[in-house]
Scaffold this motif. Structure first.
Motif, PDB file in Angstrom:
ATOM      1  N   GLU A 141       0.442  -1.109   0.194  1.00  0.00           N
ATOM      2  CA  GLU A 141       0.086  -0.003   0.083  1.00  0.00           C
ATOM      3  C   GLU A 141       0.452   1.297  -0.321  1.00  0.00           C
ATOM      4  O   GLU A 141       0.641   2.481  -0.772  1.00  0.00           O
ATOM      5  N   ARG A 142       1.613   1.338   0.753  1.00  0.00           N
ATOM      6  CA  ARG A 142       2.917   2.438   0.765  1.00  0.00           C
ATOM      7  C   ARG A 142       3.747   2.446  -0.603  1.00  0.00           C
ATOM      8  O   ARG A 142       3.676   3.762  -1.387  1.00  0.00           O
ATOM      9  N   LYS A 143       3.508   1.491  -1.326  1.00  0.00           N
ATOM     10  CA  LYS A 143       4.568   2.103  -2.504  1.00  0.00           C
ATOM     11  C   LYS A 143       3.082   2.177  -3.781  1.00  0.00           C
ATOM     12  O   LYS A 143       3.613   2.938  -4.522  1.00  0.00           O
ATOM     13  N   LEU A 144       2.000   2.079  -3.225  1.00  0.00           N
ATOM     14  CA  LEU A 144       1.456   1.934  -4.437  1.00  0.00           C
ATOM     15  C   LEU A 144       1.126   3.907  -3.955  1.00  0.00           C
ATOM     16  O   LEU A 144       0.617   4.737  -4.889  1.00  0.00           O
ATOM     17  N   LYS A 145       0.869   4.891  -2.539  1.00  0.00           N
ATOM     18  CA  LYS A 145       0.555   5.516  -2.957  1.00  0.00           C
ATOM     19  C   LYS A 145       2.256   6.658  -3.295  1.00  0.00           C
ATOM     20  O   LYS A 145       1.974   6.990  -3.513  1.00  0.00           O
ATOM     21  N   GLU A 146       3.297   6.235  -3.301  1.00  0.00           N
ATOM     22  CA  GLU A 146       4.702   7.273  -3.558  1.00  0.00           C
ATOM     23  C   GLU A 146       4.208   6.731  -5.110  1.00  0.00           C
ATOM     24  O   GLU A 146       4.299   7.608  -5.504  1.00  0.00           O
TER      25      GLU A 146
END
Length: 244
Positions: A141-146
């Motif tokens: 999820e963090r990578k998607l937000k980035e």
């Protein structure tokens, strides 16, 4: 369980088929993980070999070192040429890593490292699967937000072009004249504008001259019209007000 070792309980046991066929050690691009784990990351596999064949072949070379819990090979493009081999205990995994490292396998040299995290099957055995799964989802999820964040475009400040204010004059200063420029050729060029009076060449300086008009306004018209005029292939003249 996938495979059983041929000799258990002997940590120094090295199957005879691995004693003399190892290739030279491969230098990893990035420092490999140093924490011993039961899960081994195997890469530089021959991508042309079918997955089911590759699994059976990996089982054949890893099973002599201990019991194999799982061999995982992904089908997606990003994971091509890679596999994870999960041994029952750390000692078996370490022994396999040390012995098979650089082993010539389907015309490629195996590159083996401890996995950065344990496989799901180990996490389940140790009762921390849900925690590991949650951590993996949070990272995804963090990578998607980035990835969704708009990339900051660097602000490029426009170049500051100094503005040169010239004091009007009825005499124009001409630069970058061709070497064959004459009074007659300059007169023909500048007298087409009203108020033209005369051309003054500078002795010993063939590339400059002065042109005089009756008024500053008339000189300004000629300046605006002829500044940058191409008098020859390599000579675009520069026309400015002469300094008072």
């Amino acid at each position: 369980m996938i495979g059983q070792p041929s000799q258990q309980g002997n940590p120094m046991f090295v199957p005879p088929q691995f004693k003399f066929i190892q290739g030279p050690p491969k230098q990893p691009k990035n420092p490999p993980p140093t924490t011993p784990r039961r899960t081994l990351y195997v890469h530089n596999l021959n991508e042309k070999i079918k997955i089911d064949v590759m699994k059976k072949s990996l089982e054949a070379i890893f099973s002599p070192f201990g019991e194999i819990l799982e061999i995982s090979i992904k089908k997606n493009f990003k994971m091509r040429g890679q596999a994870f081999v999960v041994m029952k205990d750390v000692e078996s995994a370490t022994r396999a890593l040390n012995v098979i490292q650089g082993f010539a396998f389907y015309n490629k040299l195996l590159d083996i490292q401890y996995a950065r995290i344990d496989s799901d099957i180990i996490a389940k055995l140790e009762g921390r699967y849900e925690q590991q799964k949650r951590k993996r989802e949070e990272e995804k999820e963090r990578k998607l937000k980035e990835a969704k964040k708009p990339k900051e475009t660097p602000v490029v400040k426009p170049a500051v072009v100094p503005i040169v204010y010239e004091i009007p004059n009825n005499i124009l200063f001409i630069q970058n004249l061709p070497s064959d420029a004459t009074t007659q050729s300059l007169s023909s060029l500048f007298q087409q504008y009203p108020g033209f009076k005369e051309v003054r060449l500078v002795p010993g300086k063939k590339d400059i001259a002065f042109i005089e008009y009756e008024t500053e306004q008339q000189a300004g018209i000629a300046k605006q019209a002829l500044n940058g005029y191409q008098m020859s292939e390599s000579n675009a003249i520069k026309v400015t007000f002469a300094k008072k």
